[in-house]
Design an enzyme around this catalytic site. Structure first.
Site, PDB file in Angstrom:
ATOM      1  N   MET A 162      11.505  -5.792  20.878  1.00 28.22           N
ATOM      2  CA  MET A 162      12.062  -5.049  19.763  1.00 28.22           C
ATOM      3  C   MET A 162      11.193  -3.864  19.375  1.00 28.22           C
ATOM      4  O   MET A 162      11.703  -2.792  19.015  1.00 28.22           O
ATOM      5  CB  MET A 162      12.249  -5.987  18.560  1.00 28.22           C
ATOM      6  CG  MET A 162      12.942  -5.331  17.372  1.00 28.22           C
ATOM      7  SD  MET A 162      14.585  -4.706  17.756  1.00 28.22           S
ATOM      8  CE  MET A 162      15.475  -6.236  17.968  1.00 28.22           C
ATOM      9  N   CYS A 163       9.873  -4.024  19.498  1.00 26.73           N
ATOM     10  CA  CYS A 163       8.986  -2.915  19.128  1.00 26.73           C
ATOM     11  C   CYS A 163       9.199  -1.716  20.050  1.00 26.73           C
ATOM     12  O   CYS A 163       9.129  -0.554  19.624  1.00 26.73           O
ATOM     13  CB  CYS A 163       7.529  -3.365  19.159  1.00 26.73           C
ATOM     14  SG  CYS A 163       6.997  -4.028  20.749  1.00 26.73           S
ATOM     15  N   THR A 164       9.481  -1.981  21.322  1.00 28.57           N
ATOM     16  CA  THR A 164       9.740  -0.901  22.280  1.00 28.57           C
ATOM     17  C   THR A 164      11.051  -0.210  21.941  1.00 28.57           C
ATOM     18  O   THR A 164      11.141   1.020  21.948  1.00 28.57           O
ATOM     19  CB  THR A 164       9.798  -1.457  23.716  1.00 28.57           C
ATOM     20  OG1 THR A 164       8.566  -2.098  24.022  1.00 28.57           O
ATOM     21  CG2 THR A 164      10.064  -0.349  24.717  1.00 28.57           C
TER      22      THR A 164
END
Length: 439
Positions: free
Chosen positions: A220-222
C-alpha cells in the site's frame, strides 16, 4: 453439401445411436492392448457403463469447462452435470466456443448444457447456475468422478475439502468405495497442468499448495506514495480513489462495467502522468481490476484433453491413471513431463491429525492469524477461530467481531496443548490445530 445423407439415428439402450457411432471407443474397451491395465479384461459392459450409468460432475464452464464438456460428451459420457456461478461476458467468446454473442449475460452453465444437449444426441447435461458451496454432501456423493476446470485456488481447495469429508474410515482403514476421484486442470497463458487426486490415497490440493503461485499484491505504501509501475497507478485508482470519490455513488467497482473501467483508466492515466510512468492502457486496467490471467485457447484444449483422458481411464478401468501430476509448457517449443506429487504427513486437509501451532506464551492472537494466512502450506483467507474453555465453546476471532485480535494468550485463557478449531472459506471442514508453547 446438400447431397450428404446423415446416418440413420435410432434409439438404442435408451439413448440415440447409429451404427458405428462408438467404434472409436470400442477399440479401447473391447480388445486388449500393450498399454492396457494389467488386470483389464475386454468386454462390452464397460461401454454400457459409460453410456448409461457413469455420472460426471464438471465444475466450471469457462475456457477449460467448454473443452471438457465437449470431450466428455463425444467420448460416450451422457450423464453430466455442470456447475458454474458466472455469466457470459463478451471477452469469453474468443475461446469459450459453446457461447455466441446472443448468449452474453446468460449463465454459462445453462448455455453450455443447452449447446451440448442439442448438438450431441443422447447427451443429458444438467446445468447448475450456483456456487459449489451451495450444495451439500448428498449432491456430491451421487457422482463417480469430479472434474475441475476452475480459475480459483480457493474453490479448488473447497472442493478438495468436500471430497475428503466424504471419506469413510473403519478402524482407521479407508473404505475405497467412499473415494470420489478428482481430476483437476489449470491453465495460465501457455502453461498448464493436469492432475489426478484420489482423496485419502494420493496427494491432495492442500498437500501441494506451495506449487500454486501467490496472488500478486502491491504494498500500500508503494501504491500511495512511490508508484513505479502502471499497475501501481491502476491500483491507486481502484483502492484509494474509488471509495474516496464515489463516482457512481455507493456502487461497488464492477470489473464488467465499461463505465467503471473507463473511470479507473482515466484516473490511472492522470496518476501515471504525475509520476512520469508509461504503459497504462484500457486493457491493462481491466486486467488489473478483474485480476485477469491471460488465456490461450490451445492451452485449454491440451489440458482439457489430458483431463478427459484421465476421466475415461478411471471410469473404464482399462488403463492405469496418471501418477499423478502432468505439467505442460509451450512457451518455447513443446515441453511436458509428469511426476508423482507425494502426500504430506501433516497436510491440514487430508492428514486426519491436528496441526501444531508453536508460539511463545506471550504471543498475541494476531500472530496466529498472520501465520494462518501467510504460511505457504495454509494460505487461509479469513480464518475464524474457536476453542473450548471450561467446557464451553468460545469464539476467539471472527473477521466481523475482532476485538480479541491483539489480546495475549494469557488473557484469552489459552494454555499449552489447547485445541483451536479454525473455519475458513478455503475448506468446508473445520481444521483442528494444537497450540504448543515454546520457551
Amino acid at each position: 453439401n446438400a447431397d450428404t445423407v446423415s446416418p440413420p439415428i435410432m434409439a438404442v439402450d435408451g439413448g440415440y445411436d447409429w451404427d458405428g457411432r462408438w467404434n472409436h471407443v470400442r477399440k479401447f474397451l473391447e480388445r486388449p492392448g500393450p498399454f492396457a491395465h494389467p488386470d483389464f479384461e475386454p468386454c462390452t459392459e464397460s461401454l454400457q457403463f459409460l453410456l448409461e450409468m457413469c455420472k460426471i460432475l464438471v465444475i466450471g464452464a469457462g475456457g477449460l469447462g467448454c473443452e471438457l464438456l465437449k470431450n466428455l460428451a463425444l467420448s460416450g459420457f451422457r450423464l453430466i452435470h455442470v456447475v458454474d456461478m458466472d455469466t457470459i461476458d463478451i471477452s469469453n467468446l474468443n475461446r469459450q466456443f459453446l457461447f455466441r454473442p446472443k448468449d452474453v449475460g446468460r449463465p454459462k452453465a445453462e448455455v453450455a448444457a443447452d449447446f451440448i444437449n442439442n448438438r450431441i444426441p443422447g447427451c443429458k447435461v444438467v446445468p447448475h447456475y450456483k456456487k459449489i458451496q451451495d450444495f451439500d454432501e448428498s449432491f456430491y456423493r451421487q457422482f463417480h468422478i469430479i472434474v475441475c476446470g476452475l480459475d480459483s485456488i480457493i474453490a479448488r481447495r473447497w472442493m478438495n475439502g468436500m471430497l475428503i469429508s466424504l471419506l469413510s474410515y473403519e478402524d482407521g482403514v479407508l473404505d475405497p468405495s467412499s473415494i470420489i476421484p478428482l481430476i483437476d486442470g489449470g491453465t495460465e497463458g501457455f502453461k498448464g497442468n493436469s492432475r489426478v487426486i484420489l482423496p485419502g490415497m494420493t496427494a491432495c490440493i492442500d498437500c501441494t499448495l506451495e506449487l500454486y503461485p501467490p496472488q500478486i499484491n502491491f504494498p500500500m505504501c508503494t501504491i500511495a506514495s512511490m508508484p513505479r509501475l502502471p499497475e501501481h497507478c491502476i491500483e491507486y485508482a481502484r483502492i484509494l480513489l474509488w471509495p474516496k470519490e464515489k463516482p457512481f455513488g455507493e456502487t461497488s467497482l464492477d470489473g464488467d462495467n465499461p463505465e467503471h473501467i473507463q473511470w479507473v483508466f482515466k484516473k490511472s492515466i492522470e496518476r501515471a502522468a504525475e509520476f512520469h510512468i508509461t504503459g497504462v492502457t484500457y486493457r491493462l486496467t481491466q486486467g488489473v481490476v478483474k485480476r485477469i490471467i491471460p488465456a490461450v485457447a490451445s492451452t485449454n484444449a491440451v489440458i482439457a484433453a489430458a483431463c478427459s483422458l484421465e476421466v475415461f481411464k478411471i471410469a473404464s478401468s482399462a488403463y492405469i491413471p496418471l501418477n499423478n501430476y502432468l505439467v505442460f509448457n509451450d512457451v518455447d517449443g513443446l515441453y511436458t513431463y509428469t511426476f508423482e506429487a507425494e502426500r504430506k504427513e501433516n497436510c491440514s486437509a487430508c492428514s486426519q491429525v491436528p496441526q501444531n501451532l508453536q508460539f511463545p506464551p506471550s504471543a498475541k492472537l494476531q500472530e496466529v492469524l498472520e501465520y494462518l494466512m501467510e504460511n505457504a502450506s495454509l494460505q487461509m483467507k479469513s480464518p475464524a477461530i474457536t476453542t473450548t474453555l471450561e467446557g464451553k465453546n468460545k469464539t476467539l476471532y471472527l473477521q466481523v467481531f475482532n476485538f480479541t485480535e491483539h489480546t495475549h494468550f494469557f488473557y484469552l485463557g489459552l494454555s499449552d496443548g489447547q485445541e483451536l478449531a479454525v473455519a475458513d472459506v478455503t475448506t468446508p471442514q473445520t481444521v483442528l490445530f494444537k497450540l504448543n508453547f515454546t520457551t
